[in-house]
Design an enzyme around this catalytic site. Structure first.
Site, PDB file in Angstrom:
ATOM      1  N   SER A   8       0.837  -1.203   0.000  1.00  0.00           N
ATOM      2  CA  SER A   8       0.000   0.000   0.000  1.00  0.00           C
ATOM      3  C   SER A   8       0.870   1.249   0.000  1.00  0.00           C
ATOM      4  O   SER A   8       1.651   1.477   0.934  1.00  0.00           O
ATOM      5  CB  SER A   8      -0.901   0.011   1.236  1.00  0.00           C
ATOM      6  OG  SER A   8      -1.471   1.300   1.378  1.00  0.00           O
ATOM      7  N   HIS A  31      -1.217  -1.309  -4.187  1.00  0.00           N
ATOM      8  CA  HIS A  31      -2.491  -0.972  -3.546  1.00  0.00           C
ATOM      9  C   HIS A  31      -2.576   0.544  -3.355  1.00  0.00           C
ATOM     10  O   HIS A  31      -1.711   1.161  -2.736  1.00  0.00           O
ATOM     11  CB  HIS A  31      -2.552  -1.683  -2.188  1.00  0.00           C
ATOM     12  CG  HIS A  31      -3.843  -1.549  -1.451  1.00  0.00           C
ATOM     13  ND1 HIS A  31      -4.932  -2.365  -1.679  1.00  0.00           N
ATOM     14  CD2 HIS A  31      -4.226  -0.691  -0.470  1.00  0.00           C
ATOM     15  CE1 HIS A  31      -5.920  -2.026  -0.861  1.00  0.00           C
ATOM     16  NE2 HIS A  31      -5.526  -1.007  -0.111  1.00  0.00           N
ATOM     17  N   ASP A  33      -4.892   3.595  -1.915  1.00  0.00           N
ATOM     18  CA  ASP A  33      -6.012   3.919  -1.021  1.00  0.00           C
ATOM     19  C   ASP A  33      -6.575   5.287  -1.356  1.00  0.00           C
ATOM     20  O   ASP A  33      -5.932   6.307  -1.102  1.00  0.00           O
ATOM     21  CB  ASP A  33      -5.523   3.896   0.431  1.00  0.00           C
ATOM     22  CG  ASP A  33      -5.207   2.491   0.898  1.00  0.00           C
ATOM     23  OD1 ASP A  33      -6.116   1.649   0.874  1.00  0.00           O
ATOM     24  OD2 ASP A  33      -4.042   2.238   1.271  1.00  0.00           O
ATOM     25  N   MET A  35      -9.163   8.002  -0.387  1.00  0.00           N
ATOM     26  CA  MET A  35      -9.982   8.405   0.772  1.00  0.00           C
ATOM     27  C   MET A  35     -10.509   9.810   0.548  1.00  0.00           C
ATOM     28  O   MET A  35      -9.758  10.682   0.088  1.00  0.00           O
ATOM     29  CB  MET A  35      -9.141   8.391   2.050  1.00  0.00           C
ATOM     30  CG  MET A  35      -8.475   7.066   2.337  1.00  0.00           C
ATOM     31  SD  MET A  35      -7.641   7.120   3.941  1.00  0.00           S
ATOM     32  CE  MET A  35      -6.744   5.561   3.902  1.00  0.00           C
ATOM     33  N   HIS A  64      -8.420   0.803  -3.848  1.00  0.00           N
ATOM     34  CA  HIS A  64      -9.325   0.590  -2.713  1.00  0.00           C
ATOM     35  C   HIS A  64     -10.023   1.917  -2.442  1.00  0.00           C
ATOM     36  O   HIS A  64      -9.404   2.849  -1.925  1.00  0.00           O
ATOM     37  CB  HIS A  64      -8.481   0.119  -1.511  1.00  0.00           C
ATOM     38  CG  HIS A  64      -9.249  -0.042  -0.245  1.00  0.00           C
ATOM     39  ND1 HIS A  64      -8.642  -0.148   0.989  1.00  0.00           N
ATOM     40  CD2 HIS A  64     -10.581  -0.136  -0.001  1.00  0.00           C
ATOM     41  CE1 HIS A  64      -9.558  -0.282   1.923  1.00  0.00           C
ATOM     42  NE2 HIS A  64     -10.750  -0.267   1.357  1.00  0.00           N
ATOM     43  N   MET A  66     -12.191   4.185  -0.485  1.00  0.00           N
ATOM     44  CA  MET A  66     -12.844   4.464   0.805  1.00  0.00           C
ATOM     45  C   MET A  66     -13.543   5.804   0.664  1.00  0.00           C
ATOM     46  O   MET A  66     -13.108   6.824   1.221  1.00  0.00           O
ATOM     47  CB  MET A  66     -11.792   4.469   1.923  1.00  0.00           C
ATOM     48  CG  MET A  66     -11.353   3.068   2.318  1.00  0.00           C
ATOM     49  SD  MET A  66      -9.745   3.077   3.138  1.00  0.00           S
ATOM     50  CE  MET A  66      -8.702   3.150   1.707  1.00  0.00           C
ATOM     51  N   MET A 135     -11.489  -5.803   5.880  1.00  0.00           N
ATOM     52  CA  MET A 135     -10.626  -4.856   6.599  1.00  0.00           C
ATOM     53  C   MET A 135     -10.245  -5.458   7.950  1.00  0.00           C
ATOM     54  O   MET A 135     -11.123  -5.900   8.704  1.00  0.00           O
ATOM     55  CB  MET A 135     -11.351  -3.528   6.827  1.00  0.00           C
ATOM     56  CG  MET A 135     -11.607  -2.697   5.574  1.00  0.00           C
ATOM     57  SD  MET A 135     -10.132  -2.309   4.609  1.00  0.00           S
ATOM     58  CE  MET A 135      -9.119  -1.432   5.817  1.00  0.00           C
ATOM     59  N   ASP A 173      -6.581  -6.336   4.701  1.00  0.00           N
ATOM     60  CA  ASP A 173      -5.959  -5.007   4.634  1.00  0.00           C
ATOM     61  C   ASP A 173      -6.010  -4.362   6.013  1.00  0.00           C
ATOM     62  O   ASP A 173      -7.087  -4.134   6.570  1.00  0.00           O
ATOM     63  CB  ASP A 173      -6.735  -4.166   3.605  1.00  0.00           C
ATOM     64  CG  ASP A 173      -6.153  -2.763   3.419  1.00  0.00           C
ATOM     65  OD1 ASP A 173      -5.085  -2.472   3.974  1.00  0.00           O
ATOM     66  OD2 ASP A 173      -6.797  -1.965   2.701  1.00  0.00           O
TER      67      ASP A 173
HETATM   68  C1  DX5 Z   1      -6.212   1.663   5.708  1.00  0.00           C
HETATM   69  C2  DX5 Z   1      -5.835   1.314   4.284  1.00  0.00           C
HETATM   70  C3  DX5 Z   1      -4.700   0.380   4.182  1.00  0.00           C
HETATM   71  C4  DX5 Z   1      -3.416   0.874   4.803  1.00  0.00           C
HETATM   72  C5  DX5 Z   1      -2.798  -0.307   5.450  1.00  0.00           C
HETATM   73  O1  DX5 Z   1      -7.466   2.204   5.739  1.00  0.00           O
HETATM   74  O2  DX5 Z   1      -6.922   0.731   3.594  1.00  0.00           O
HETATM   75  O3  DX5 Z   1      -4.479  -0.064   2.849  1.00  0.00           O
HETATM   76  O4  DX5 Z   1      -2.499   1.407   3.895  1.00  0.00           O
HETATM   77  O5  DX5 Z   1      -1.658   0.095   6.119  1.00  0.00           O
HETATM   78  P1  DX5 Z   1      -0.918  -0.852   7.165  1.00  0.00           P
HETATM   79  O6  DX5 Z   1      -0.493  -2.080   6.396  1.00  0.00           O
HETATM   80  O7  DX5 Z   1       0.231  -0.021   7.611  1.00  0.00           O
HETATM   81  O8  DX5 Z   1      -1.887  -1.174   8.245  1.00  0.00           O
HETATM   82 ZN    ZN Z   2      -6.463  -0.220   1.616  1.00  0.00          ZN
END
Ligand code: DX5
Ligand code: ZN
Length: 219
Positions: A8, A31, A33, A35, A64, A66, A135, A173
């Site tokens: 990620s 990956h 993210d 947000m 991903h 969010m 998650m 994740d």
């Molecule tokens: C959190 C994200 C993850 C995050 C995971 O909401 O969806 O993808 O990057 O990070 P680690 O592996 O550090 O928990």
């Molecule tokens: Zn993620």
């Protein structure tokens, strides 16, 4: 079940994303993210950055989302060329339509569930998805502690997927590290997102290899 590792970039240096992507050539996915500061209390990046990353890396992008209203915002990520686009069940009001649209645009379609969301109500969606994302932290931030309470749900999800023919990938994740990845693999996960465990490590290639070998040994 082939183990796949999806580092990620949330834990990477955002000013050097192309270099950070190039630092994990042995990964299966990158990956990303997305947000929106509404679905989760954090703001990261959106479509223009994903489009730029697609040009800068040969790794397939695992998006991903969010975000609220993924029914409106998810299809452009597929259209842009993301290999996989995952929407949250909690945020979608028309998941069947959106997942079908993602697939029709040529991407793998993923459905994500927060730690407190049960998998059973989504059993009938298994045929509509290529990946289920469970998650293992509350979404929003990297570097959080892995939630062991999700392990029974990983097992139940794996059983449910096997009943349907076993084609759907099961991704975890949040808090995935050399300490926790074996538990996830043993419970039935096969795609592992890791932010801190990869980008917090000095040698990212070695970190990806270490995670892969632990998961492969436990699966
Ligand atoms: C959190 C994200 C993850 C995050 C995971 O909401 O969806 O993808 O990057 O990070 P680690 O592996 O550090 O928990
Ligand atoms: Zn993620």
């Amino acid at each position: 079940m082939a183990v796949q590792i999806s580092p990620s970039i949330l834990s990477a240096d955002f000013a050097r994303l192309a270099d950070e992507a190039a630092a994990v050539p042995n990964a299966d996915w990158l990956h990303v993210d997305v947000m929106d500061n509404h679905f989760v209390p954090n703001l990261t990046l959106g479509l223009p950055v994903v489009e730029a990353l697609l040009k800068a890396t040969s790794l397939p992008i695992d998006c991903h989302l969010m975000i609220t209203d993924p029914d409106r915002w998810a299809p452009p990520y597929a259209e842009a060329g993301a290999g996989s686009v995952t929407i949250h069940a909690e945020a979608s009001s028309a998941p069947v339509r959106t997942l079908r649209e993602i697939r029709s645009l040529g991407s793998r379609a993923g459905l994500a569930l927060n730690p407190a969301t049960a998998v059973e109500p989504y059993e009938d969606l298994i045929g509509e998805i290529d990946m289920l994302l469970l998650m293992t932290v509350e979404p929003g931030f990297g570097g959080q502690k892995f939630l062991d309470m999700v392990l029974p749900k990983i097992r139940r999800a794996r059983a449910l997927i096997e009943r349907r023919g076993g084609e759907v990938w099961l991704q975890v994740d949040g808090g995935v590290s050399t300490e926790t990845i074996e538990r996830c693999a043993e419970a039935g996960a096969d795609v592992f997102v890791a932010g801190n465990a990869v980008y917090g490590a000095g040698d990212r290639v070695a970190a990806v290899d270490a995670l892969r070998s632990l998961a492969s040994g436990a699966a």
